[in-house]
Motif scaffolding. Sequence first.
Motif, PDB file in Angstrom:
ATOM      1  N   SER A 169       0.828  -0.988   0.573  1.00  0.00           N
ATOM      2  CA  SER A 169       0.030   0.006  -0.147  1.00  0.00           C
ATOM      3  C   SER A 169       0.501   1.131   0.129  1.00  0.00           C
ATOM      4  O   SER A 169       2.146   0.971  -0.288  1.00  0.00           O
ATOM      5  N   HIS A 170       0.817   3.228   0.219  1.00  0.00           N
ATOM      6  CA  HIS A 170       0.665   3.584   0.224  1.00  0.00           C
ATOM      7  C   HIS A 170       1.286   4.336   1.243  1.00  0.00           C
ATOM      8  O   HIS A 170       0.800   5.152   1.513  1.00  0.00           O
ATOM      9  N   LEU A 171       1.565   3.078   2.181  1.00  0.00           N
ATOM     10  CA  LEU A 171       1.927   3.814   3.192  1.00  0.00           C
ATOM     11  C   LEU A 171       2.986   3.970   4.142  1.00  0.00           C
ATOM     12  O   LEU A 171       3.748   3.083   3.249  1.00  0.00           O
ATOM     13  N   MET A 172       4.139   4.347   4.272  1.00  0.00           N
ATOM     14  CA  MET A 172       5.082   4.750   5.742  1.00  0.00           C
ATOM     15  C   MET A 172       5.147   4.881   6.865  1.00  0.00           C
ATOM     16  O   MET A 172       3.794   5.643   7.792  1.00  0.00           O
TER      17      MET A 172
ATOM     18  N   ARG B  89       5.117   6.478  14.049  1.00  0.00           N
ATOM     19  CA  ARG B  89       3.944   6.910  13.081  1.00  0.00           C
ATOM     20  C   ARG B  89       4.129   6.492  11.472  1.00  0.00           C
ATOM     21  O   ARG B  89       4.828   6.199  11.131  1.00  0.00           O
ATOM     22  N   ILE B  90       2.483   6.525  11.311  1.00  0.00           N
ATOM     23  CA  ILE B  90       2.092   5.712   9.691  1.00  0.00           C
ATOM     24  C   ILE B  90       1.083   6.816   8.922  1.00  0.00           C
ATOM     25  O   ILE B  90       0.668   7.787   9.877  1.00  0.00           O
ATOM     26  N   PHE B  91       2.307   6.911   7.893  1.00  0.00           N
ATOM     27  CA  PHE B  91       1.402   7.457   7.138  1.00  0.00           C
ATOM     28  C   PHE B  91       1.226   7.198   5.404  1.00  0.00           C
ATOM     29  O   PHE B  91       1.460   6.372   5.148  1.00  0.00           O
ATOM     30  N   ASP B  92       0.413   7.572   5.163  1.00  0.00           N
ATOM     31  CA  ASP B  92      -0.476   7.565   4.460  1.00  0.00           C
ATOM     32  C   ASP B  92       0.388   9.149   2.933  1.00  0.00           C
ATOM     33  O   ASP B  92       0.171  10.626   3.022  1.00  0.00           O
TER      34      ASP B  92
END
Length: 432
Positions: free
Chosen positions: A104-107, A117-120
């Motif tokens: 997925s487009h998660l970082m 922390r989790i970012f889209d």
Amino acid sequence: EDGQLMTIGSDGVVRGWDFESIDAADSNGDCSRFEMEPMNEMVVGHNVCLSSVVKSSVPESFIWFAQDSSGTIWKLDLSFTNTEKCLFNFHAGAIQGLDVSKKSHLMATTALDRSVRIFDFLAKTELTSSRFNQGGTALTWAPPLVNHSGLLVTGFEDGVVRLLELFDPQRLHVVTGHHCKEGVDLRFKQAFKPHNAPVTAVAYERNGDILATGSSDCTVFFFAVGEKYSPIGFVRVPGPVQGLEWSPHFHVSLGNTLLILCQSGHVVEVQCPDSEAKEPAKPTKTFHLLGLPKMEIARRQAAREKKKKEKNEEVKESTEPEDKEEVEMKEEELPPIYIPDHPSPLCCGFYSQPGHFWLSMVHTQPNLHTIMSVKRQQLGRCKQSIESVKTSNLSQLYCMYDEDPAQRQDEPFNFLPVKDTDDDPVLSITFR
């Protein structure tokens, strides 16, 4: 401000004091202390460390903006009639670990501010975060063959490794970049403490069966991957661990190996623990894997003693004095190991084509950074060794060699000097 003396503290509290009471304060008797209570008080947060404030430019406004050194910008109403509001939230200080999801487009990121922390990154939005009692120092996203829902392996300053699972990531619209924040959460799954110092690197082997963790305590620990991660054992290395790189799938003919990069300038390569070692060890048994690795100096000393013993036996069997002298003349000293005074710090390294790996290092020469390619001799089982080599009057490089000293290749076969990089060395390289 309007008859109040404002104090803003690193305890996350804003207080207002009556200035006239302070100005007219008079202590009684011999005590020079004057005690008073604040007129107003606002507790911004218990994990808040306010470092500076600035008032809004709007006339007659009670709005102030406060900088939180823990990673937040706050909007405060210092009329003390309304609550505070968080405007921006981010990491405080340098990011120590970062990885992206393979599905997925998660970082995911972590830092010494004790947050994960989790970012889209398509929507440019933070989805969720968690705080811990120690700063984060390393992070990797588990590959899909290990966990389909989203699993983070995060190392911390105190040597603890935590497994954090992303709750219900299927609700995220990963194609469009839009997100659904409700329900997105990081949930604790497992914790273990393999090290006595900060965790500096974590890496899954290519089949996802084993997790390796490295630390500045000069050890690398191996875990069997499963529903619960089970300890296999650890190896000691010559210096604090800088990075871990497992050999890729196209190195299958050379075995499954782990490249360990040390801050001391050493590189160690060890074989993946065998399948029999994946059973959890008994409580009375040490986790130290004694067979890995063997240092080059000790190995070469053993080879020298063996060769000397064989020569002595040949001399004893000889009856002619001339033959004895001839045997002694044939005996040759092994070339001395070059040990540099100041090893070059390693920045990163990775396997390239089968039998080769690259290293990026900062040299002791000013304004010079070098990327080197090293030919790795085929290794037998667990008989890895370490040796330092010197090339082109640059700094040193540590690499692996075959058990037979006569078959070693002690020089890198290619290198690329990068000038004027004292403050900007190459820290990460990916080989495709």
